[in-house]
Design an enzyme around this catalytic site. Structure first.
Site, PDB file in Angstrom:
ATOM      1  N   ARG A   9       0.841  -1.180   0.000  1.00  0.00           N
ATOM      2  CA  ARG A   9       0.000   0.000   0.000  1.00  0.00           C
ATOM      3  C   ARG A   9       0.885   1.242   0.000  1.00  0.00           C
ATOM      4  O   ARG A   9       2.077   1.171   0.302  1.00  0.00           O
ATOM      5  CB  ARG A   9      -0.922   0.008   1.217  1.00  0.00           C
ATOM      6  N   LYS A  81      -3.645  -8.258  10.442  1.00  0.00           N
ATOM      7  CA  LYS A  81      -5.007  -8.118  10.963  1.00  0.00           C
ATOM      8  C   LYS A  81      -5.985  -7.684   9.870  1.00  0.00           C
ATOM      9  O   LYS A  81      -7.195  -7.801  10.059  1.00  0.00           O
ATOM     10  CB  LYS A  81      -5.047  -7.132  12.129  1.00  0.00           C
ATOM     11  N   ASP A  82      -5.476  -7.196   8.731  1.00  0.00           N
ATOM     12  CA  ASP A  82      -6.356  -6.805   7.627  1.00  0.00           C
ATOM     13  C   ASP A  82      -6.771  -7.988   6.758  1.00  0.00           C
ATOM     14  O   ASP A  82      -7.689  -7.863   5.942  1.00  0.00           O
ATOM     15  CB  ASP A  82      -5.662  -5.771   6.721  1.00  0.00           C
ATOM     16  N   THR A 125     -11.134   6.678  17.793  1.00  0.00           N
ATOM     17  CA  THR A 125     -10.637   5.410  17.266  1.00  0.00           C
ATOM     18  C   THR A 125     -11.528   4.987  16.114  1.00  0.00           C
ATOM     19  O   THR A 125     -12.713   5.318  16.080  1.00  0.00           O
ATOM     20  CB  THR A 125     -10.629   4.308  18.337  1.00  0.00           C
ATOM     21  N   ARG A 129     -13.918  -2.700  18.061  1.00  0.00           N
ATOM     22  CA  ARG A 129     -13.347  -3.523  19.138  1.00  0.00           C
ATOM     23  C   ARG A 129     -12.842  -2.639  20.269  1.00  0.00           C
ATOM     24  O   ARG A 129     -13.094  -2.914  21.453  1.00  0.00           O
ATOM     25  CB  ARG A 129     -12.196  -4.373  18.577  1.00  0.00           C
ATOM     26  N   ARG A 130     -12.116  -1.589  19.929  1.00  0.00           N
ATOM     27  CA  ARG A 130     -11.615  -0.682  20.957  1.00  0.00           C
ATOM     28  C   ARG A 130     -12.762   0.057  21.637  1.00  0.00           C
ATOM     29  O   ARG A 130     -12.770   0.239  22.855  1.00  0.00           O
ATOM     30  CB  ARG A 130     -10.625   0.315  20.342  1.00  0.00           C
ATOM     31  N   ARG A 147     -10.775   8.343  10.997  1.00  0.00           N
ATOM     32  CA  ARG A 147     -10.009   7.619   9.987  1.00  0.00           C
ATOM     33  C   ARG A 147      -8.828   8.471   9.587  1.00  0.00           C
ATOM     34  O   ARG A 147      -8.688   9.609  10.010  1.00  0.00           O
ATOM     35  CB  ARG A 147     -10.898   7.298   8.772  1.00  0.00           C
ATOM     36  N   ASN A 149      -4.398   8.520   8.343  1.00  0.00           N
ATOM     37  CA  ASN A 149      -3.119   7.944   8.749  1.00  0.00           C
ATOM     38  C   ASN A 149      -2.732   8.425  10.148  1.00  0.00           C
ATOM     39  O   ASN A 149      -3.448   9.205  10.784  1.00  0.00           O
ATOM     40  CB  ASN A 149      -2.033   8.277   7.715  1.00  0.00           C
ATOM     41  N   VAL A 150      -1.605   7.943  10.626  1.00  0.00           N
ATOM     42  CA  VAL A 150      -1.172   8.257  11.982  1.00  0.00           C
ATOM     43  C   VAL A 150      -1.000   9.757  12.174  1.00  0.00           C
ATOM     44  O   VAL A 150      -1.433  10.325  13.188  1.00  0.00           O
ATOM     45  CB  VAL A 150       0.141   7.506  12.314  1.00  0.00           C
ATOM     46  N   THR A 152      -2.484  12.225  10.663  1.00  0.00           N
ATOM     47  CA  THR A 152      -3.799  12.874  10.709  1.00  0.00           C
ATOM     48  C   THR A 152      -4.452  12.682  12.066  1.00  0.00           C
ATOM     49  O   THR A 152      -4.981  13.626  12.669  1.00  0.00           O
ATOM     50  CB  THR A 152      -4.704  12.302   9.604  1.00  0.00           C
ATOM     51  N   ARG A 153      -4.427  11.458  12.572  1.00  0.00           N
ATOM     52  CA  ARG A 153      -5.107  11.161  13.835  1.00  0.00           C
ATOM     53  C   ARG A 153      -4.460  11.888  15.007  1.00  0.00           C
ATOM     54  O   ARG A 153      -5.140  12.515  15.822  1.00  0.00           O
ATOM     55  CB  ARG A 153      -5.122   9.650  14.075  1.00  0.00           C
ATOM     56  N   CYS A 240     -12.830  -8.236  10.262  1.00  0.00           N
ATOM     57  CA  CYS A 240     -11.837  -7.399  10.925  1.00  0.00           C
ATOM     58  C   CYS A 240     -12.466  -6.201  11.620  1.00  0.00           C
ATOM     59  O   CYS A 240     -11.800  -5.529  12.417  1.00  0.00           O
ATOM     60  CB  CYS A 240     -10.781  -6.939   9.921  1.00  0.00           C
TER      61      CYS A 240
END
Length: 339
Positions: A9, A81-82, A125, A129-130, A147, A149-150, A152-153, A240
């Site tokens: 990706r 996990k994807d 998040t 699950r979280r 949503r 990327n890291v 952005t969050r 997932c």
């Protein structure tokens, strides 16, 4: 020497992860090149569309597998996990390299932990699950969807949009950003996603030379752990995005290596949960570990279904299904989520 083409990706985290695989292959004397591919998951993430309630799993995976089967790349690297839990014809899971720490972490304003955040604080998040497990802690925080990327969050904390975000520790470790973590969540409170922290290295099933090469990257303990976790998830029939947590670990027992597996399935609001754990001996031959691990995961998943997990999963499937045009209003309300 011909370069091995590694499909990845385009995100910084994905290319970093694929770069680790490329470095490992280079250490074995095999030159590589990264081939960047855009997936459906990347496109929906860029547009801000939530994956909760998505009609299928594998939105970050299928384009890479298509490129493999088309001969455009020789290897595909995924966050494990994807991966969907079902097999894809013509594709082989060739290696699971050593797993990063699978736990979740908090990045919060002012260096706070979840328990130190004032009630009503916004915690972001993208994972049901979280959400379910944090709701079950009863901290009084507001869980909001996010949503991106890291960068952005985490950036939205500095902007004041959120007070904290919850992320996978493994991603921050690979990006060299662990110094921003304000709390590592104990799996006794928040179990990680099945396969979290692990990478999946795939190739074409008939490419025997590449299969043999990639097998040298495989870590038996990591492979066994994720085999147990993913078989449990498949037994529960959870994708997932389902609120299922699982963590397996290899430990040395009295009679040799053992695998310990803990798991939970929850309602979306965390009010209902089925938690179970189990262990199994692995034996002295690491090549047999995935089979023994899969049996452990399947057995524990079946036990959880029998102890109420079947009803929970039925409720979750009903809540996430796409309503039909003639459904009554009560059925249509099932598509509303609080991710």
């Amino acid at each position: 020497m011909t370069r091995l083409r590694i499909g990845t990706r385009r995100s910084l985290l994905a290319t970093t992860q694929s770069g680790h695989v490329a470095d490992a292959l280079a250490a074995l004397g095999t030159p590589t090149e990264l081939v960047e591919i855009t997936t459906d998951g990347d496109r929906s993430q860029a547009s801000g569309v939530s994956l909760v309630g998505a009609p299928s799993t594998g939105v970050f995976v299928s384009a890479l597998r298509d490129a493999l089967l088309a001969g455009e790349v020789d290897v595909a690297v995924h966050s494990l996990k994807d991966l969907p839990t079902y097999a894809t014809e013509g594709i082989a899971l060739a290696a699971v390299p050593p797993r990063e720490d699978p736990r979740d972490v908090v990045v919060a304003r002012d260096g706070l932990t979840l328990g130190e955040l004032p009630q009503g604080s916004k915690v972001a998040t993208g994972s049901p699950r979280r959400v379910a497990q944090i709701e079950a802690l009863g901290l009084g925080v507001e869980l909001v969807a996010v949503r991106g990327n890291v960068d952005t969050r985490i950036g939205r904390i500095a902007e004041g949009t959120y007070d904290a975000v919850v992320l996978a520790r493994a991603g921050l470790a690979r990006l060299g950003r662990l110094d921003e973590v304000t709390e590592v969540l104990d799996p006794l409170q928040v179990l990680p996603a099945p396969g979290q922290g692990a990478l999946a290295v795939e190739c074409r099933a008939d490419d025997t030379a590449t299969l043999a090469l990639l097998a040298r990257l495989d870590d038996p303990a990591s492979h066994a752990a994720v085999a147990a976790e993913r078989t449990l998830m498949a037994t529960l029939e959870g994708g997932c995005a389902a609120p299922i947590g699982a963590l397996a670990e290899v430990a040395e027992g009295e009679d040799g290596p053992e695998l310990w597996l803990r798991a939970v399935v929850l309602s979306e609001d965390g009010a209902l949960a089925v938690r179970r754990s189990a262990s199994a001996e692995l034996g002295t031959d690491p090549t047999s570990w995935p089979e023994a691990a899969a049996k452990l995961g399947g057995d524990l998943g079946a036990e959880m279904l029998a102890d109420g997990g079947d009803e929970l999963m039925a409720q979750l499937r009903d809540q996430s299904r796409t309503p039909e045009p003639n459904d009554p209003p009560s059925a249509r309300s099932a598509e509303v989520h609080n991710p």
